[in-house]
Design an enzyme around this catalytic site. Structure first.
Site, mmCIF file in Angstrom:
data_model
loop_
_atom_site.group_PDB
_atom_site.id
_atom_site.type_symbol
_atom_site.label_atom_id
_atom_site.label_comp_id
_atom_site.label_asym_id
_atom_site.label_seq_id
_atom_site.Cartn_x
_atom_site.Cartn_y
_atom_site.Cartn_z
ATOM 1 N N ASP A 1 -7.050 3.058 -3.169
ATOM 2 C CA ASP A 1 -7.771 3.068 -1.891
ATOM 3 C C ASP A 1 -7.990 4.504 -1.424
ATOM 4 O O ASP A 1 -7.104 5.106 -0.813
ATOM 5 C CB ASP A 1 -6.997 2.286 -0.829
ATOM 6 C CG ASP A 1 -7.783 2.147 0.476
ATOM 7 O OD1 ASP A 1 -8.937 2.645 0.527
ATOM 8 O OD2 ASP A 1 -7.268 1.539 1.426
ATOM 9 N N LYS B 1 -10.289 -7.582 6.960
ATOM 10 C CA LYS B 1 -9.330 -7.190 7.999
ATOM 11 C C LYS B 1 -9.838 -7.751 9.311
ATOM 12 O O LYS B 1 -10.894 -7.337 9.794
ATOM 13 C CB LYS B 1 -9.250 -5.664 8.129
ATOM 14 C CG LYS B 1 -8.446 -4.977 7.068
ATOM 15 C CD LYS B 1 -8.360 -3.487 7.374
ATOM 16 C CE LYS B 1 -7.730 -2.745 6.206
ATOM 17 N NZ LYS B 1 -7.872 -1.292 6.352
ATOM 18 N N LYS C 1 -0.953 -0.826 -4.466
ATOM 19 C CA LYS C 1 -2.197 -0.102 -4.122
ATOM 20 C C LYS C 1 -1.826 1.350 -3.871
ATOM 21 O O LYS C 1 -0.937 1.648 -3.061
ATOM 22 C CB LYS C 1 -2.806 -0.753 -2.882
ATOM 23 C CG LYS C 1 -3.771 0.094 -2.080
ATOM 24 C CD LYS C 1 -4.525 -0.772 -1.080
ATOM 25 C CE LYS C 1 -4.683 -0.103 0.271
ATOM 26 N NZ LYS C 1 -5.408 -0.951 1.241
ATOM 27 N N LEU C 2 -2.503 2.250 -4.579
ATOM 28 C CA LEU C 2 -2.231 3.680 -4.416
ATOM 29 C C LEU C 2 -3.313 4.320 -3.567
ATOM 30 O O LEU C 2 -4.513 4.211 -3.874
ATOM 31 C CB LEU C 2 -2.205 4.375 -5.781
ATOM 32 C CG LEU C 2 -1.149 3.898 -6.787
ATOM 33 C CD1 LEU C 2 -1.275 4.696 -8.089
ATOM 34 C CD2 LEU C 2 0.260 4.037 -6.211
ATOM 35 N N LYS C 3 -2.920 4.985 -2.500
ATOM 36 C CA LYS C 3 -3.858 5.790 -1.740
ATOM 37 C C LYS C 3 -4.172 7.015 -2.590
ATOM 38 O O LYS C 3 -3.241 7.661 -3.114
ATOM 39 C CB LYS C 3 -3.219 6.215 -0.408
ATOM 40 C CG LYS C 3 -2.987 5.054 0.553
ATOM 41 C CD LYS C 3 -4.306 4.498 1.073
ATOM 42 C CE LYS C 3 -4.095 3.542 2.235
ATOM 43 N NZ LYS C 3 -5.378 3.008 2.755
ATOM 44 N N GLU D 1 -10.961 0.711 -3.684
ATOM 45 C CA GLU D 1 -11.302 0.202 -2.352
ATOM 46 C C GLU D 1 -11.982 1.314 -1.544
ATOM 47 O O GLU D 1 -11.392 2.364 -1.318
ATOM 48 C CB GLU D 1 -9.996 -0.252 -1.674
ATOM 49 C CG GLU D 1 -10.142 -0.729 -0.246
ATOM 50 C CD GLU D 1 -8.783 -1.155 0.334
ATOM 51 O OE1 GLU D 1 -7.829 -1.378 -0.446
ATOM 52 O OE2 GLU D 1 -8.684 -1.262 1.559
ATOM 53 N N GLY E 1 -4.563 -4.808 5.626
ATOM 54 C CA GLY E 1 -3.592 -4.623 6.700
ATOM 55 C C GLY E 1 -3.879 -3.355 7.468
ATOM 56 O O GLY E 1 -4.620 -2.478 7.007
ATOM 57 N N ASP F 1 -13.921 -2.005 2.207
ATOM 58 C CA ASP F 1 -13.056 -2.209 3.374
ATOM 59 C C ASP F 1 -13.855 -1.760 4.601
ATOM 60 O O ASP F 1 -14.543 -2.568 5.248
ATOM 61 C CB ASP F 1 -11.756 -1.401 3.174
ATOM 62 C CG ASP F 1 -10.836 -1.342 4.402
ATOM 63 O OD1 ASP F 1 -11.193 -1.868 5.461
ATOM 64 O OD2 ASP F 1 -9.740 -0.745 4.302
ATOM 65 N N SER G 1 0.860 -1.183 0.000
ATOM 66 C CA SER G 1 0.000 0.000 0.000
ATOM 67 C C SER G 1 0.899 1.236 0.000
ATOM 68 O O SER G 1 1.748 1.381 0.877
ATOM 69 C CB SER G 1 -0.876 -0.053 1.259
ATOM 70 O OG SER G 1 -1.710 1.074 1.341
ATOM 71 N N ASN H 1 -10.111 5.437 0.906
ATOM 72 C CA ASN H 1 -10.536 5.517 2.314
ATOM 73 C C ASN H 1 -11.677 6.510 2.520
ATOM 74 O O ASN H 1 -11.576 7.421 3.361
ATOM 75 C CB ASN H 1 -9.363 5.898 3.232
ATOM 76 C CG ASN H 1 -8.394 4.762 3.449
ATOM 77 O OD1 ASN H 1 -7.284 4.788 2.917
ATOM 78 N ND2 ASN H 1 -8.776 3.758 4.199
HETATM 79 O O1 OSB Z 1 -7.446 1.383 4.398
HETATM 80 O O2 OSB Z 1 -6.327 -0.346 4.016
HETATM 81 C C1 OSB Z 1 -6.477 0.698 4.629
HETATM 82 C C2 OSB Z 1 -3.440 1.293 6.864
HETATM 83 C C3 OSB Z 1 -4.058 1.788 8.005
HETATM 84 C C4 OSB Z 1 -5.409 1.954 8.015
HETATM 85 C C5 OSB Z 1 -6.177 1.630 6.893
HETATM 86 C C6 OSB Z 1 -5.565 1.122 5.748
HETATM 87 C C7 OSB Z 1 -4.175 0.984 5.730
HETATM 88 C C8 OSB Z 1 -3.432 0.555 4.554
HETATM 89 C C9 OSB Z 1 -2.102 -0.125 4.754
HETATM 90 O O3 OSB Z 1 -3.792 0.747 3.426
HETATM 91 C C10 OSB Z 1 -2.258 -1.574 4.919
HETATM 92 C C11 OSB Z 1 -0.984 -2.265 5.367
HETATM 93 O O4 OSB Z 1 -0.047 -2.342 4.565
HETATM 94 O O5 OSB Z 1 -0.908 -2.732 6.524
HETATM 95 MG MG MG Z 2 -8.543 0.351 2.896
#
Ligand code: OSB
Ligand code: MG
Length: 367
Positions: free
Chosen positions: A189, A263, A162-164, A214, A291, A239, A136, A191
């Site tokens: 992702d 998760k 995976k690109l935020k 995501e 994760g 997620d 990520s 979020n």
């Molecule tokens: O949205 O998947 C998520 C980390 C912290 C909280 C939410 C997320 C994440 C990650 C990193 O995207 C996931 C990882 O590499 O542990």
């Molecule tokens: Mg996520």
């Protein structure tokens, strides 16, 4: 099983580099570690994945520590014939707080499986010895910085990126990564950073052949995600929204997602995670293991979960050095783009006592 000791350890671990998402920047992790000891002297470990602030979900470290001490422990200790399978029922009258509950259940399950000499992977139904590792990648200050970061991860062997993203950091970074690195497995992702009104920003990413987006929108907006999925060519993965097998079944029935990120912390533990896997598999929906910046304690159990047959997409199960220069356990390393599933009893790894002591902020004896 009878517990003779329950300890709550608080640790602070620096991240190797800041991790920026649409909900803020993480530069270190405060980790709550639950350590249980049985009357036979077997020790079980788990980490609580709540972040310091309630910005990913409503849970946060101080809140989790409080609910564990004042609400979960009394119920756990009042349970006769304690087994891991009975923990969720024992804690059921407490609403929500799934990350806190997951930590308790996982520590009990670890002790139970160590006693039985069974690994998490065997207990959960794993079918492979190693799992493909994705990574990520946080929001960066510039596209060149992003490209060099992604280049480094690909050179290490990660099989999926995976690109935020968020409004203002979406089209340019996704286009740049796709054009520079060609036919890699790529997903985003946000979020929850978008609304249905923003759908054209996401539709603009359709030409880049992404595996999925995501959780583009609010976690409570299942219906919105069903609408969004009709407007986009790119599939939707959920997620934050998927907090139980029940919600997973509803989201699938509504057409809110065609992929699920599992998760264990978010859903209350590994046993509920397996139920989500089963519901998804029965509906032909692929799942993958998400994760929460886990240390080796959580990473070990996640690798075991990801070895189940329905986990057909690479997870956010990176090597320890993606986040930590010194992990709490012997480090997980990338081998040919994969992480080896532990085979030893329980979570299959032992925390390193001197590392735990060195990073310890406080220790609380709950039993
Ligand atoms: O949205 O998947 C998520 C980390 C912290 C909280 C939410 C997320 C994440 C990650 C990193 O995207 C996931 C990882 O590499 O542990
Ligand atoms: Mg996520």
């Amino acid at each position: 099983m009878k517990l003779i000791s329950v300890e709550l350890l608080r640790l602070a671990i620096p991240l190797v580099s800041p991790f920026r998402t649409s909900f803020g920047v993480q530069t270190s992790r405060q980790v709550l570690v639950v350590k249980v000891t049985t009357a036979d002297g077997v020790v079980g470990w788990a980490e609580c994945v709540a972040l310091t602030d309630p910005v990913y979900s409503s849970e946060y470290v101080d809140g989790a520590a409080h609910v564990i001490e004042h609400h979960l422990m009394p119920r756990l200790l009042a349970t006769g014939n304690l087994t891991a399978a009975r923990v969720a029922g024992a804690l059921h009258t407490v609403k929500g707080h799934r990350m806190a509950k997951a930590a308790i259940e996982t520590a009990v399950l670890d002790a139970e499986l160590r006693t039985a000499s069974t690994s998490f992977a065997t207990h959960l139904g794993g079918v492979v010895d190693r799992v493909p590792a994705g990574v990520s990648v946080g929001i960066m200050d510039s596209v060149p910085e992003l490209l060099s970061t992604v280049e480094g991860y690909l050179a290490e062997g990660y099989v999926r990126i995976k690109l935020k993203i968020q409004p203002g950091w979406d089209y340019e970074p996704v286009k740049a990564v796709r054009e520079r690195f060609g036919d890699i497995l790529l997903q985003t992702d946000p979020n929850t950073a978008y609304t249905l009104g923003d759908w054209k920003l996401l539709a603009a990413l359709d030409p880049f052949d992404l595996l999925f987006h995501e959780q583009p929108m609010d976690e409570e907006d299942l219906r919105g995600h069903a609408e969004l999925s009709k407007l986009l060519k790119t599939p939707i993965c959920l997620d934050e929204s998927i907090v139980s097998a029940k919600v997973a079944a509803d989201a699938i029935a509504m057409g809110a997602c065609s992929v699920i990120n599992v998760k264990p912390g978010r859903v209350g533990g590994y046993l509920e995670s397996r139920r989500i896997h089963d519901v998804a598999q029965a509906n032909g929906i692929p799942v993958w293991c998400g994760g929460m910046l886990e240390t080796g304690i959580g990473r070990a159990a996640n690798a075991a979960l990801a070895s189940l047959p329905g986990f057909t997409l690479p997870g956010d199960i990176s090597a320890s050095n993606r986040y930590y220069s010194q992990d709490l356990t012997p480090p997980f390393v990338l081998e040919d783009g994969h992480i080896t599933v532990p085979t030893a009893p329980g979570i299959g790894v032992d925390p390193l006592p001197e590392v735990i002591e060195g990073l310890l902020v406080s220790r609380q004896q709950l039993l």
